[in-house]
Design an enzyme around this catalytic site. Structure first.
Site, PDB file in Angstrom:
ATOM      1  N   ASP B 366       0.800  -1.254  -0.021  1.00 15.71           N
ATOM      2  CA  ASP B 366      -0.051   0.064  -0.100  1.00 15.71           C
ATOM      3  C   ASP B 366       0.782   1.384  -0.235  1.00 15.71           C
ATOM      4  OD1 ASP B 366      -1.797   2.219   0.625  1.00 15.71           O
ATOM      5  OD2 ASP B 366      -3.149   0.825   2.153  1.00 15.71           O
ATOM      6  N   HIS B 367       0.987   2.051  -1.200  1.00 13.52           N
ATOM      7  CA  HIS B 367       2.052   2.974  -1.006  1.00 13.52           C
ATOM      8  C   HIS B 367       1.557   4.210  -0.394  1.00 13.52           C
ATOM      9  CE1 HIS B 367       5.255   5.087  -2.988  1.00 13.52           C
ATOM     10  NE2 HIS B 367       4.978   4.591  -4.332  1.00 13.52           N
TER      11      HIS B 367
END
Lengths: 468, 397
Positions: B366-367
């Protein structure tokens, strides 16, 4: 063709400025519509409609006066003695007029702020897209409209052999405008209007009798709700004749008949309150192709549309004749006519009766829930259990919660007792939010208040599991 | 004066009749010979007119009830006439409420705000399965529900399309993945790892279990439990990959436990059974647990609790033949480690091209929480464990 017949164009024509019409007009204007409101004006109309001028508001003012006077003479709390309480109806009427005028000005300002044009006059449709308004000065204005919204409300139904004369045989409007308390009042019809006004006049000193064709008072409501009101009527010395029909005026009296024979009740004034009829008979509805049923009601869909370009809301549609229902429908109709998705689909329309004690009901009664095939659980908590009710000195009543076990939700709530009209809003929210009895139980209610009645009733339906 | 009108003898030796339909109600005025009631005998339905003009005081029986000849049918005030009155508005009120009861039975369990949202999106709430208690439809249940397609051109397709509703696990997968894909910006680190040592270790362990007569363990020792064990070993040092991002509250939850979901293909769709507290479990325990969970998942025998709550996911899509994939991060997680098929490939060692078993890894993160360097740090550590699994001994407590 006379100049006067040159039609003005109207984007949205709202007919009637009552609690349905003015709310709809304001919403439509908010949505960018150019709105023209046509209202017939005084005496029964005007901004705010019958509700503000001759209905909800004036009757509540009278009930408040009657309650205060009753309290002064027969205090419900200990330790109070008041001497010389006196009712001054002309002064009351002035007070009431001031209230009504102030509220009507509020409506006027609201509509003006939204740029709504107001026209006073009697409207009649004369073509599929045209209406003529008869102005008070005898002139006419013609409107060619894109869409129309019918919100003309209702008026008291009359009884053929007892025609309203404004002197002795009176509508609720007439009674609310009295400036002298009559020695006796015969009320025909034990619906909520008859009982509210009958009890108020009884408190103000009239000898009040009630004639009702059904076998109980408030026949539209659940029987259990009517019982404390029957006791309230008895306390006030109101004579009630059930399963009885009116025969006619008989000297100073009103004659009635029932299975046991005939009788008379004193009738210096007679209030005929047997229901209301929709104001659809003089609108020229055939010209716009909108039919009415035998009762004069207009059929509408969930969006309140009677046709592609005509909506109808409030008392001219089927369902309880209640101001708040009309307002809610007005919003829906304004949005639907303006292309905004909308539907009138309440989980419950609260009904309130300002009798002594007050009655409030929303959603399903036990009987309706059982008839509807629900897995019904019911609990009733008497008002006598309430500390707050004891200190108010009014503890005849109860709170009842009807729930469905399988969906674990509240289906209906009925209340009888002081301020039931205020308390029902919480129950209405619970039903709309699909609350379970546990949701109500788990919500802290302040002590000591009457609101604890709903909490206590819900708690009984949401038993906490025993400790394992 | 009131008088009782009794059920007349309608002939043919009839003794009793059932009330079919009243044409009047108490309070109504009725004319002489006007319609009063319809009754049904065992011969016919007969309309009975009023014997006189007057006002109806009471009905002797309701519709559906049976009266005998001579019973009171109706009480009329037939003298010089009472006054009929009826209370229309109250009747309407009753009708209105009764209609409400019928309506309440079938209505979707949704609050006004949810109903309004559905209306705006053109969603038919009766077709939405609510995820709340007892099927209550919440606002989040409307996410991913498609609005009905606007009617297309009025041309019949050459061959009819098969339109089927999304149901059960498929619908749940569709909703979850739509939500993940739409809300989580995925950053993916792709690697290749030399699996020579890992493959050797797996064979050694399996053979050893076989020799010890533990066929169950031997069968369970695929590459997946080794990968789960490796992830469980590393995650305490890479806590942002064992976390959840909540944008509504704008906060991050670093999970207290390491519960590793293992993506499993079933006939109903993708299921992710969860190995709880994997960091505290031995390789043997993990292997045996997975050997039970996966077939149970395929048989549809796992509970909701066994299928939810993963804090990290290992997805061995290599078992399906894939060399490389794009993992999608599940709800409540920030990473999903995809593993491709182990293949013998030509790799360069020194200046030589040699053949080695190679494992491809694709780790999605999850950036919003994890930048490329953070992710790379985890994947680098993971590759190192794959290539030198003996380090597991050092990492183990």
């Amino acid at each position: 063709m006379v100049v006067g017949e040159l039609a003005e164009s109207a984007d949205l024509l709202v007919v009637g400025a009552g609690p349905g019409g003015y709310v709809a007009a304001a919403r439509a204007a908010q949505l960018g519509r150019t709105v023209t409101v046509v209202d017939r004006g005084a005496p029964e109309g005007g901004l705010g409609g019958a509700c503000l001028h001759v209905g909800c508001i004036p009757s509540k003012a009278l009930i408040e006066l009657a309650g205060a006077y009753e309290h002064a003479r027969r205090p419900r709390v200990g330790g109070l003695e008041l001497d010389g309480a006196r009712v001054d109806l002309p002064a009351f009427q002035a007070w009431k007029r001031a209230i009504v005028e102030r509220l009507a000005t509020g409506v006027e300002n609201l509509l003006a702020a939204q740029g709504v044009e107001l026209v006073t006059g009697a409207l009649r449709f004369n073509k599929p897209d045209q209406a003529v308004v008869a102005l008070p000065d005898g002139q006419s204005r013609y409107f060619e409209f894109e869409q129309a919204l019918i919100a003309t409300g209702s008026r008291p139904a009359s009884l053929a052999p007892l025609p309203f004369d404004g002197e002795r045989v009176l509508t609720s409007t007439d009674v609310l405008g009295l400036d002298r308390v009559p020695g006796s009042l015969a009320v025909v019809g034990a619906g909520y209007i008859g009982l509210e006004i009958g009890q108020a006049l009884a408190k103000l000193g009239s000898q009040v009798s009630v004639i009702e064709a059904a076998d109980r008072v408030l026949p539209a409501l659940d029987e259990a709700l009517a019982e404390p009101v029957m006791r309230g009527l008895a306390r006030l010395g109101v004579e009630v004749h059930l399963s009885s029909v009116v025969v006619g005026l008989d000297g100073d009296d009103l004659a009635y008949a029932n299975e046991e024979g005939r009788g008379t009740v004193p009738a210096e004034r007679v209030l005929v309150a047997i229901g209301r009829v929709p104001n659809t008979d003089d609108l020229g509805l055939p010209a716009v192709g909108v039919p009415v049923d035998d009762a004069g009601l207009i059929a509408v869909d969930e969006r309140m549309l009677a046709s592609a370009s005509i909506a109808a809301i409030g008392d001219v549609t089927s369902g309880p004749a209640l101001a708040h229902r009309a307002s809610a429908q007005g919003i829906v109709a304004a949005e639907a006519l303006s292309g905004v998705p909308a539907a009138f689909d309440p989980a419950g329309v609260p009904a309130i009766v300002f009798t002594d004690p007050e009655i409030a009901s929303v959603g399903l009664t036990e009987q309706q829930a059982r008839a509807g095939g629900f897995d019904v659980a019911v609990t009733t908590v008497p008002l006598a259990a309430s500390g707050r009710a004891a200190t108010i000195g009014e503890d005849d009543g109860f709170t009842r919660v009807v729930a469905d076990r399988s969906d674990d939700r509240v289906l209906g709530v009925q209340m009888v007792g002081p301020h039931a009209s205020e308390l029902i809003a919480e129950a209405t929210l619970a039903i709309e939010m699909v609350a379970s009895p546990e949701d109500l139980r788990g919500t802290i209610h302040p002590h000591p208040t009457l609101s604890e009645g709903l909490h206590a009733a819900a708690a009984r339906l949401a038993p906490r599991p025993a400790r394992r | 004066l009131p008088f009782d009108f009794r059920l007349p003898d309608v002939g043919e030796g009839i003794e009793a009749a059932q009330i079919v339909d009243w044409k009047v109600r108490p309070g109504d005025r009725v004319d002489q010979d006007g319609p009063l009631v319809e009754i049904e005998t065992d011969k016919a339905i007969v309309a009975i007119p009023s014997p006189t003009s007057g006002v109806v005081l009471r009905l002797g029986a309701e519709a559906g009830e049976t009266l005998r000849v001579g019973d009171v049918l109706v009480v009329l005030d037939g003298a010089d006439g009472g006054v009929a009155h009826e209370d229309r508005s109250q009747t309407d009120e009753i009708d209105g409420l009764a209609a409400g009861a019928a309506k309440a039975a079938g209505r979707p369990l949704a609050s006004p705000a949810v109903r309004k949202l559905a209306l705006e999106r053109g969603i038919d709430l009766t077709q939405v399965e609510g995820g709340g208690p007892h099927g209550r439809i919440r606002r989040t249940d409307l996410e991913g529900v498609p609005a009905p397609a606007s009617p297309g051109p009025d041309v019949a397709p050459a061959r009819a399309d098969a339109v089927e509703p999304l149901r059960g696990i498929r619908r749940s997968i569709a909703r979850t993945l739509t939500h993940s894909w739409q809300t989580i910006p995925h950053v993916i680190d792709y690697r290749e790892a030399d699996a020579t040592a890992l493959d050797a270790l797996r064979r050694t362990l399996r053979d050893s279990a076989g020799e010890a007569g533990d066929a169950q363990l031997a069968g369970a020792l695929t590459i997946t439990p080794l990968l789960v064990r490796m992830a469980a070993t590393l995650l305490p040092r890479h806590r942002s990959l064992n976390a959840a991002v909540d944008m509504e509250r704008e906060q991050v939850t670093f999970h207290g436990s390491i519960d590793i979901g293992v993506a499993t293909a079933t006939s109903e769709g993708l299921l992710v059974p969860v190995v709880r507290d994997a960091d505290g479990k031995s390789l043997r325990a993990i292997a045996l647990e997975l050997a039970e969970l996966a077939p149970a998942a395929r048989a549809g025998k796992l509970t909701r609790a066994q299928l939810t709550g993963a804090t990290f996911t290992v997805n061995n899509f290599g078992a399906l033949g894939a060399w490389l994939g794009t993992p999608i991060i599940g709800p409540g997680q920030t990473a999903n480690l995809g593993v491709g098929r182990m293949e013998r490939r030509a790799v360069v060692r020194g200046d030589e091209v040699v053949v080695r078993p190679v494992l491809t890894l694709a780790c999605a993160a999850d950036h919003r929480l994890i930048d490329g360097d953070t992710l790379a740090s985890f994947v680098t550590d993971f590759v190192r464990l794959v290539e030198e699994p003996a380090l597991l001994l050092q990492e183990l407590r």
